[in-house]
Motif scaffolding. Structure first.
Motif, PDB file in Angstrom:
ATOM      1  N   ASN A 107       0.854  -1.188   0.000  1.00  0.00           N
ATOM      2  CA  ASN A 107       0.000   0.000   0.000  1.00  0.00           C
ATOM      3  C   ASN A 107       0.890   1.238   0.000  1.00  0.00           C
ATOM      4  OD1 ASN A 107      -2.410  -1.549   0.372  1.00  0.00           O
ATOM      5  ND2 ASN A 107      -1.974  -1.681   2.569  1.00  0.00           N
ATOM      6  N   ALA A 108       0.470   2.291  -0.695  1.00  0.00           N
ATOM      7  CA  ALA A 108       1.299   3.497  -0.760  1.00  0.00           C
ATOM      8  C   ALA A 108       0.441   4.755  -0.784  1.00  0.00           C
ATOM      9  CB  ALA A 108       2.194   3.458  -1.998  1.00  0.00           C
ATOM     10  N   SER A 109       0.792   5.701   0.058  1.00  0.00           N
ATOM     11  CA  SER A 109       0.066   6.975   0.091  1.00  0.00           C
ATOM     12  C   SER A 109       0.740   8.024  -0.779  1.00  0.00           C
ATOM     13  CB  SER A 109      -0.061   7.482   1.531  1.00  0.00           C
ATOM     14  OG  SER A 109       1.203   7.617   2.136  1.00  0.00           O
ATOM     15  N   ARG A 110       1.666   7.579  -1.597  1.00  0.00           N
ATOM     16  CA  ARG A 110       2.289   8.400  -2.645  1.00  0.00           C
ATOM     17  C   ARG A 110       2.724   7.457  -3.753  1.00  0.00           C
ATOM     18  NH1 ARG A 110       7.349   6.629  -2.499  1.00  0.00           N
ATOM     19  NH2 ARG A 110       8.428   6.320  -0.514  1.00  0.00           N
ATOM     20  N   ARG A 111       3.108   8.013  -4.891  1.00  0.00           N
ATOM     21  CA  ARG A 111       3.588   7.167  -5.983  1.00  0.00           C
ATOM     22  C   ARG A 111       4.993   6.648  -5.665  1.00  0.00           C
ATOM     23  NH1 ARG A 111       4.581   7.929 -12.463  1.00  0.00           N
ATOM     24  NH2 ARG A 111       3.776   5.862 -12.981  1.00  0.00           N
ATOM     25  N   ILE A 112       5.298   5.458  -6.142  1.00  0.00           N
ATOM     26  CA  ILE A 112       6.631   4.894  -5.981  1.00  0.00           C
ATOM     27  C   ILE A 112       7.640   5.813  -6.670  1.00  0.00           C
ATOM     28  CG2 ILE A 112       6.601   3.454  -8.077  1.00  0.00           C
ATOM     29  CD1 ILE A 112       7.914   1.224  -6.365  1.00  0.00           C
ATOM     30  N   LYS A 113       8.853   5.907  -6.099  1.00  0.00           N
ATOM     31  CA  LYS A 113       9.894   6.772  -6.655  1.00  0.00           C
ATOM     32  C   LYS A 113      10.782   5.991  -7.625  1.00  0.00           C
ATOM     33  CE  LYS A 113      10.203   9.282  -2.241  1.00  0.00           C
ATOM     34  NZ  LYS A 113      11.079   9.574  -1.075  1.00  0.00           N
ATOM     35  N   ALA A 114      11.433   6.718  -8.520  1.00  0.00           N
ATOM     36  CA  ALA A 114      12.349   6.093  -9.475  1.00  0.00           C
ATOM     37  C   ALA A 114      13.459   5.343  -8.749  1.00  0.00           C
ATOM     38  CB  ALA A 114      12.929   7.140 -10.416  1.00  0.00           C
ATOM     39  N   SER A 115      13.951   5.912  -7.657  1.00  0.00           N
ATOM     40  CA  SER A 115      15.018   5.255  -6.884  1.00  0.00           C
ATOM     41  C   SER A 115      14.534   3.939  -6.286  1.00  0.00           C
ATOM     42  CB  SER A 115      15.520   6.184  -5.770  1.00  0.00           C
ATOM     43  OG  SER A 115      14.462   6.525  -4.883  1.00  0.00           O
ATOM     44  N   GLU A 116      13.251   3.885  -5.919  1.00  0.00           N
ATOM     45  CA  GLU A 116      12.689   2.651  -5.361  1.00  0.00           C
ATOM     46  C   GLU A 116      12.490   1.592  -6.436  1.00  0.00           C
ATOM     47  OE1 GLU A 116      10.253   4.658  -1.611  1.00  0.00           O
ATOM     48  OE2 GLU A 116       9.362   4.657  -3.613  1.00  0.00           O
ATOM     49  N   PRO A 136      -6.681  21.886  -1.585  1.00  0.00           N
ATOM     50  CA  PRO A 136      -5.282  22.037  -2.012  1.00  0.00           C
ATOM     51  C   PRO A 136      -4.388  20.835  -1.726  1.00  0.00           C
ATOM     52  CG  PRO A 136      -6.058  24.014  -0.881  1.00  0.00           C
ATOM     53  CD  PRO A 136      -7.109  22.966  -0.674  1.00  0.00           C
ATOM     54  N   ALA A 137      -4.764  20.017  -0.741  1.00  0.00           N
ATOM     55  CA  ALA A 137      -3.917  18.887  -0.363  1.00  0.00           C
ATOM     56  C   ALA A 137      -4.541  17.549  -0.759  1.00  0.00           C
ATOM     57  CB  ALA A 137      -3.635  18.929   1.140  1.00  0.00           C
ATOM     58  N   SER A 138      -5.115  17.490  -1.960  1.00  0.00           N
ATOM     59  CA  SER A 138      -5.629  16.230  -2.492  1.00  0.00           C
ATOM     60  C   SER A 138      -4.477  15.429  -3.084  1.00  0.00           C
ATOM     61  CB  SER A 138      -6.678  16.494  -3.572  1.00  0.00           C
ATOM     62  OG  SER A 138      -7.774  17.214  -3.052  1.00  0.00           O
ATOM     63  N   ARG A 139      -4.550  14.092  -2.948  1.00  0.00           N
ATOM     64  CA  ARG A 139      -3.462  13.234  -3.447  1.00  0.00           C
ATOM     65  C   ARG A 139      -4.002  11.864  -3.839  1.00  0.00           C
ATOM     66  NH1 ARG A 139      -0.555  10.755   2.021  1.00  0.00           N
ATOM     67  NH2 ARG A 139      -2.466  10.556   3.226  1.00  0.00           N
ATOM     68  N   PRO A 140      -3.421  11.223  -4.858  1.00  0.00           N
ATOM     69  CA  PRO A 140      -3.827   9.861  -5.213  1.00  0.00           C
ATOM     70  C   PRO A 140      -3.220   8.835  -4.260  1.00  0.00           C
ATOM     71  CG  PRO A 140      -2.121  10.629  -6.716  1.00  0.00           C
ATOM     72  CD  PRO A 140      -2.446  11.776  -5.800  1.00  0.00           C
ATOM     73  N   LEU A 141      -3.913   7.712  -4.088  1.00  0.00           N
ATOM     74  CA  LEU A 141      -3.427   6.593  -3.276  1.00  0.00           C
ATOM     75  C   LEU A 141      -3.226   5.379  -4.187  1.00  0.00           C
ATOM     76  CD1 LEU A 141      -5.838   6.887  -0.198  1.00  0.00           C
ATOM     77  CD2 LEU A 141      -3.523   7.834  -0.433  1.00  0.00           C
ATOM     78  N   TYR A 142      -2.302   4.494  -3.785  1.00  0.00           N
ATOM     79  CA  TYR A 142      -1.920   3.385  -4.647  1.00  0.00           C
ATOM     80  C   TYR A 142      -1.804   2.068  -3.893  1.00  0.00           C
ATOM     81  CZ  TYR A 142      -0.287   7.207  -7.687  1.00  0.00           C
ATOM     82  OH  TYR A 142      -0.209   8.337  -8.453  1.00  0.00           O
ATOM     83  N   ILE A 143      -1.876   0.982  -4.675  1.00  0.00           N
ATOM     84  CA  ILE A 143      -1.405  -0.314  -4.226  1.00  0.00           C
ATOM     85  C   ILE A 143      -0.550  -0.871  -5.358  1.00  0.00           C
ATOM     86  CG2 ILE A 143      -3.441  -1.598  -5.026  1.00  0.00           C
ATOM     87  CD1 ILE A 143      -3.046  -3.428  -2.550  1.00  0.00           C
TER      88      ILE A 143
END
Length: 339
Positions: free
Chosen positions: A78-87, A268-275
């Motif tokens: 589960n992720a509350s932000r998008r995965i990073k390139a480094s990850e 202003p602080a809306s964000r997508p969530l991911y799995i």
């Protein structure tokens, strides 16, 4: 090679002998949604064991997910932000080459207070000036909110927030700290000339007391806010909605956090969530494909679905359709598309 060997042993062992349950780690924000899906999955597919869902934080969860291929490694994160390139690169180095990205919905990263709290509104600049270690390059000496902005209450600055390992902390930096910092044109210019210095000035939070790292237990933050009307807390909208009898949001730039403002990104602080799923585990771990099918049903994540009753804000129809297709085909993301 290690990842390939792990996968070969995993597949050869067979699902029953290797691991009989789906294992999921990651974000505390996404945790209640994935837990609800896991419970419904068990009811819909009684032939499979109930998934194990752990709240480890996004950063810690992705690290576990990317550690390798095989029964000892998680199937989803589960992720509350998008995965990073480094990850993604860390995943690849450990043989995890098929990462399935599903945007499950939208969240509002709220700043909350007790029902009796006195804050009528905050801006990103207010938050940045109150919590940055060195706002605009100078040591932070603010003790009370009215020192930050004369229109704010004469209350000691105390904010309970996520630790550095949390995806919510990354989102907080992006949605509050950077926005507040970059209201100053010199900070925008600094980003072009010295990106590392810009990041430090804009996102490093103070360590002298006003910002309190509260761990990954958002329910504990709710309890502390309810007990102290002068304290603010940072967490996802679902916890705010679930505890509306105890706490309320602090509007950001005068915009309240609710389903409509978050869904439209007016908040202003809306964000997508991911799995994220591990494609290389799909054949070896029974039920992974069915779990994704359960997650991406409209009765699950759509408008009026059971996750929206738990505080998830549904993505637009086109976004849900696109992600449902990714889940159905188990299509891995393209690493080149990740920043």
């Amino acid at each position: 090679m290690a990842g390939c060997a792990g996968l070969a042993m995993f597949a050869a062992a067979g699902a029953a002998e290797a691991r009989t349950q789906i294992r999921i780690v990651g974000s505390s924000t996404v945790y209640p949604f994935t837990t609800a899906v896991a419970e419904q999955f068990k009811r819909s597919y009684p032939q499979f064991s109930a998934p194990i869902v752990e709240s480890t934080g996004t950063g810690g969860g992705i690290k576990l997910f990317c550690s390798g291929v095989g029964e000892q490694y998680p199937d989803f994160v589960n992720a509350s932000r998008r995965i990073k390139a480094s990850e993604v690169k860390a995943c690849q180095a450990n043989g995890v080459t098929g990462i399935i990205e599903i945007q499950i919905g939208i969240d509002g990263l709220t700043i909350a207070q007790a029902r009796s709290g006195k804050f009528a509104s905050l801006s990103e600049l207010d938050v940045y000036k109150a919590l940055a270690a060195t706002p605009f390059g100078k040591k932070n000496t603010y003790k009370t909110w009215n020192q930050v902005n004369p229109k704010l209450p004469n209350i000691k600055i105390e904010v309970l927030g996520p630790p550095p390992t949390s995806g919510t902390r990354d989102a907080f930096n992006d949605l509050y700290m950077l926005k507040g910092c970059e209201t100053n044109p010199s900070m925008v210019a600094l980003k072009k000339s010295d990106e590392n210095k810009h990041k430090t000035i804009c996102t490093k939070v103070r360590e002298d007391g006003p910002y309190v790292e509260a761990g990954e237990n958002d329910n504990l933050i709710v309890q502390k806010l309810a007990a102290n009307p002068n304290t603010l807390g940072i967490f996802g909208y679902s916890y705010l909605e679930e505890n509306a009898d105890k706490i309320k949001d602090v509007p950001i730039n005068g915009v309240v956090a609710n389903y409509e403002t978050i869904a439209s990104y007016k908040y202003p602080a809306s964000r997508p969530l991911y799995i994220y799923g591990k494609a290389q585990h799909m054949k070896a771990v029974r039920g992974m494909r069915e779990f994704l099918a359960e997650y991406t049903k409209d009765t699950t994540w759509g408008k009026g679905g059971y996750l929206t009753r738990r505080g998830l804000v549904a993505s637009p129809d086109a976004v849900r359709q696109k992600n449902r297709q990714v889940a159905s085909a188990a299509t891995p993301l393209n690493p080149a598309d990740v920043k």
